[in-house]
Enzyme design. Sequence first.
Site, PDB file in Angstrom:
ATOM      1  N   ASP A  85       8.284 -11.764  -2.390  1.00 31.44           N
ATOM      2  CA  ASP A  85       7.368 -11.584  -3.513  1.00 31.44           C
ATOM      3  C   ASP A  85       7.821 -12.463  -4.651  1.00 31.44           C
ATOM      4  O   ASP A  85       9.021 -12.611  -4.884  1.00 31.44           O
ATOM      5  CB  ASP A  85       7.396 -10.110  -3.959  1.00 31.44           C
ATOM      6  N   ASP A 107      -1.087  -0.981 -23.837  1.00 34.01           N
ATOM      7  CA  ASP A 107      -0.816  -1.531 -22.503  1.00 34.01           C
ATOM      8  C   ASP A 107       0.691  -1.627 -22.321  1.00 34.01           C
ATOM      9  O   ASP A 107       1.355  -2.432 -22.963  1.00 34.01           O
ATOM     10  CB  ASP A 107      -1.470  -2.927 -22.453  1.00 34.01           C
ATOM     11  N   GLU A 151       3.483  -7.572 -19.220  1.00 35.59           N
ATOM     12  CA  GLU A 151       2.680  -8.645 -19.805  1.00 35.59           C
ATOM     13  C   GLU A 151       2.167  -8.221 -21.175  1.00 35.59           C
ATOM     14  O   GLU A 151       2.229  -8.971 -22.145  1.00 35.59           O
ATOM     15  CB  GLU A 151       1.475  -9.006 -18.915  1.00 35.59           C
ATOM     16  N   PHE A 189      -6.820  -0.707 -16.535  1.00 37.65           N
ATOM     17  CA  PHE A 189      -7.160  -1.732 -15.558  1.00 37.65           C
ATOM     18  C   PHE A 189      -7.633  -1.055 -14.271  1.00 37.65           C
ATOM     19  O   PHE A 189      -6.989  -0.129 -13.778  1.00 37.65           O
ATOM     20  CB  PHE A 189      -5.931  -2.580 -15.266  1.00 37.65           C
ATOM     21  N   THR A 190      -8.781  -1.437 -13.783  1.00 40.34           N
ATOM     22  CA  THR A 190      -9.183  -0.935 -12.463  1.00 40.34           C
ATOM     23  C   THR A 190      -9.482  -2.125 -11.566  1.00 40.34           C
ATOM     24  O   THR A 190      -9.772  -3.222 -12.050  1.00 40.34           O
ATOM     25  CB  THR A 190     -10.459  -0.069 -12.541  1.00 40.34           C
ATOM     26  N   THR A 194     -13.290  -3.429 -12.317  1.00 40.03           N
ATOM     27  CA  THR A 194     -13.611  -4.293 -13.465  1.00 40.03           C
ATOM     28  C   THR A 194     -12.609  -5.432 -13.596  1.00 40.03           C
ATOM     29  O   THR A 194     -12.926  -6.501 -14.101  1.00 40.03           O
ATOM     30  CB  THR A 194     -13.590  -3.493 -14.767  1.00 40.03           C
ATOM     31  N   ARG A 195     -11.405  -5.211 -13.144  1.00 41.87           N
ATOM     32  CA  ARG A 195     -10.301  -6.166 -13.226  1.00 41.87           C
ATOM     33  C   ARG A 195     -10.068  -6.647 -14.653  1.00 41.87           C
ATOM     34  O   ARG A 195      -9.682  -7.778 -14.877  1.00 41.87           O
ATOM     35  CB  ARG A 195     -10.513  -7.326 -12.241  1.00 41.87           C
ATOM     36  N   ASP A 224       2.422  -2.080   1.284  1.00 38.05           N
ATOM     37  CA  ASP A 224       3.277  -3.025   2.017  1.00 38.05           C
ATOM     38  C   ASP A 224       3.615  -2.498   3.407  1.00 38.05           C
ATOM     39  O   ASP A 224       4.111  -3.241   4.248  1.00 38.05           O
ATOM     40  CB  ASP A 224       4.603  -3.236   1.280  1.00 38.05           C
TER      41      ASP A 224
END
Lengths: 663, 571
Positions: A292, A329, A333, A359-360, A363-364, A505
């Site tokens: 990752d 948030d 970030e 955040f979903t 809708t992103r 994962d």
Amino acid sequence: MRPALVEAFKKLNPAVLYRNPVMFTVELGTAIMLFMTIYALLSGDSSQGSFGYNLLVFIVLFLTVLFANFAEAIAEARGKAQAESLRKTREDTPAKLVRNGQQEIVSSSVLKKGDVFICEAGDTIPMDGEIIEGLATIDESAITGESAPVIREAGGDKSSVTGGTKVLSDRIKVEVTTQPGESFLDKMIALVEGASRQKTPNEIALTVLLAGFTLIFIMVCVTLKPFGDYAGTPITVAAFVALFVCLIPTTIGGLLSAIGVAGMDRALRANVITKSGKAVETAGDIDVLLLDKTGTITIGNRKATRFYPAPGVDQNDFVEACVLSSLADDTPEGKSILELAGEQVVRKASITGAQLIKFTAETRTSGVVLSDQTDIRKGAQDAILRLVQKAGNTFPTETSQAVKDISNNGGTPLVVAKNGQVQGVIELQDIIKPGIRERFERLRRMGVKTVMVTGDNPLTAKYIAEKAGVDDFIAEAKPEDKLAYIRREQADGRLVAMMGDGTNDAPALAQADVGVAMNSGTQAAKEAGNMVDLDNDPTKLIEVIEIGKQLLITRGTLTTFSIANDVAKYFAIVPALFMASLPALQSLNIMGLNSPESAILSAVIFNAIIIPMLIPLALRGVAYRPIGAEALLRRNLLVYGVGGVVLPFIGIKLIDLLVAIWF
Amino acid sequence: MNTNLLGVLVTLALSVGLAIPLGRYLAKVYQGERVWTDFLNPLERLIYRLGGVNPGEEMGWQRFIRALLTINMLWFIFAFLLLFLQGVLPLNPDGNSSMTADLAFNTAISFVVNCNLQHYSGESGLTYLTQTGVIMFLQFVSAATGMAALAGVYKAMQEKQSNTIGNFYLYFIQSITRVLLPLSIVLAIVLVAAGTPMTFDGKINLTTLQGVQQSISQGPAAAMIAIKQLGTNGGGFLGVNSAHPLENPSFLSNILQTVSILLIPMAMVFALGYYLRRQRLAWVIFGVMSIGFLSFVVGTIRAETAGNPAITAMGIDQRLGSMEGKEIRLGAEASALWGIATTATSNGSVNAMHDSMTPFSGFLQMLDMMINALYGGVGVGLLNYYIFIIIAVFISGLMVGRTPELLGKKVEIREMKIATLITLLHPFLILVGTALSSYLVVNHPDMAWAVKPGNWLNNPGNHGFSEMLYEYTSASANNGSGFEGLGDNNFFWNFSSGIVLLLGRFLPIIGPVAIAGLLAQKQYIPESSGTLRVDTPTFGLMTFAVIFILAALSFIPALALGPLAEYFSMY
């Protein structure tokens, strides 16, 4: 040390030793020599050599078996000590068991799968499990050595807790996920216990070869009897047994088990719990490594580095909008945006009475609807574009250009819109871990292809991939993409390793040949993988691969060494066998050994003491160097092959100088 | 440089020079590519139709082996019956009698397995019918069996995953029609030109220059000698084999025969390179084999040209080398080369008495057969080498830290079991056989057999031991030459060496074919820098070490009591 010695004697039991064909036959030889010694003592018949000589051969052979057992015992003891110290932390801690709605205190040892217990601040978690209710900060230092507490909560990918760790705050309800005796740690302990250890396929194949060598030398020694009779050369039983024991690969036979145990032990020392020995060996064969991006290649998360306001939008207004959208948030970030904006701006901003928009996947975007109904959103370009178009507005070309530029430079653009109007774009940048490029270079020399997995767009992904020096990347990766990539590589015959923590994962972890789940990951991930990394360190895979390779190399080199030793032993024993009746064969005695007895004794003594001398190497493992297979083979052949031919000539001669005083 | 040594160099250069193009041709034949011999297609189709075989049908390794064994068993029965009844069958101008059951058993097996151990003498022991119908026929088909088995392994070694390894009958027939038959025809014609007889007439009675009446055996010899050498068979038409002036008339014919002994075994190695498009691999294998082979040749030539100290002590001039048991027209060097070339390739023909060679040469000849993979018999030599590769790959694979793999296929437990078993077999047969005969000689010298064990050996002591060791080594290696000086035409030797021959032939064919078949079924793993490459000098060295350590370690005590003891007591 002492328990290992006791174990070494216990392992003399033929019912245990038969698992190791080489050492088992040595034990048989020892038994024969014991009989011969008693015979020489009682009968006074010296045609089979003196009592003292027979006794000495017997003792040396006995020591040979004992040394081999000791090697295995000491490797086991080290592994067990390591595992025990981990296990101790979780034994007999009181557990607050919930039964029929009632809470009672029981010992952790009675917890069964499916039981539910409660942990509050200050409690030690009695058993591995999954949080079904609540959230808590947990100190996992007992397991990982990492002192910073972590947050675990019900639902999602951070829901599992490990026995032995400590709850620092809050209260959680946990369901036990493993049966007693079946936790990963229990499995690991079984791997370092020689008796219950399952041999890996490579080890079995090597055992087959070694058993084959042993059979050849049984034939050589048995047929030597009629040959000797024909030549009129009486050969003593001691000489037969000594020849046999010297010729069969006792060095590798004696150390084989210890090498395997020590390999598991090294994995455990690296804080990796493996579910099978095979997984560690498979790690050595890995061709492709999926990593990752976040946390492995780059430090933590992206950081906001610059604000690009849209045309006609004031810089300060734009920054304020960014701050407002990020105040609630708590993603890394989001926090980095506040950091970049500066404290003064942040302090002024207020979102009291505002409605947060999480955040979903649909809708992103995420953001906030302020009390005055101002709707501030941030998200990827396409998501915001949709929003803007829905509001009947257009996307400014300057901003599109900025988005493109940011992407080209490996950054991630985050577009901010207010009430359906584009305000500007925030540049987020990845910071590549120092030293990671060198590690990938090392992997490349090992023949391992590295693949970076990231949710970034292809442009960003490409930029980071180049900067970090990975061989390939999967951009905009969804969990299915990982799985598909692994399947594709496997279809081409490559072995793939990956590391993961989330439930999504799990399929990929199960599909990968080596799947390492982080200890902080979900139960599903841990079940799916074949190793668990207690440190949650994404670069751990590199270490695991080296441990696997080291394990195989140690076996291979010691086999070579063991067989190469036979050349010198032949030159010691063959002339000694026939010296009396065929003096001409004295020319083969190139070491100039003193007498037949001293030659045979020197050879068996060398054969015996080389085992304890190599125990440290067997436990430590032969160092792996990523210099390419060809160079590695040349090097190991030189050190262990040529060295294996030369060393015993010197060793046997030196021992003979000493033994010659008596024989 | 003297002519004798020049002859050796010419022989070797010619062998390699011809083997390379032949190897390319062989690879094309087995891959089914177009070759100039395609005009034989109709003939082959006829053979397939007669045999009820579909040559396009792909076989799994088990079926491949079953086909190979079945057809070999039929030949054995056929050969046994003919030999057992030859006295009453036609084409018997000299009126030779039928073979005893045990001799017919030994001879039939011996030729079916491409060994050609001869416990009889061709002049009086066979008829022209059995010389051509049994001996020569089997010399073709047994050679083709080995080549076909190897062709299956070539196919199995390809990268792609496959459950089949080709069609045994196809490879088999093509080995005969495309390779053995054309080459034999050419060689036979040259040999006739050199003076070898090719006739169905009986013995010639004549008066020699000395005025003595002599009857000289002849027969359809040239045709048989060609395939005897090309197919690494070695069974001579006449009792003394290629030492006989009619089988091997001149120095030139000797060179041609030596070249034809080495030709196909060498070409099979090059064919591997062309077939797999891995010429480096072929050259590494060829290099390893050649280093072993050449050092044996040099050792033997030195030992033979130096002369025998015991003879020097008698005051006899030995400038020509140790000439006891050698032909003056061939010389010590060519005989030494022949001795090593034949023991290397499991070709049992002789042009000098191995029994009379110096002990060091005897040591090298035996070691050569104990290794049995320095070029080796047609097809089977490389199959033996394949087993050594498997073991070398396994140990060196571990040494570079990966599960061992050969050309992208993982070598795992099953393959190692088979390889180990095959490795065990050769020492087992040789050592146990020699131990049994030694035991009988020492403890039961007066057993009531046609030849009492006490009278088996012409020489006492170490040399006698070498005679027995050589016999079983030759049998197990399917070589067929004898050290001679051993009373071997009796029940014990006929029967015991017959069993050794059978096991020593078929298990080492089945083993590699099975391993290759199993590997073919596995998925191909692409190479990376961590992959062990088998086409490098380092790996060649590793294989060399494995070969010598395995051979030396198993046989040194036996060799020490035989040729080595003799050597050290003479020098």
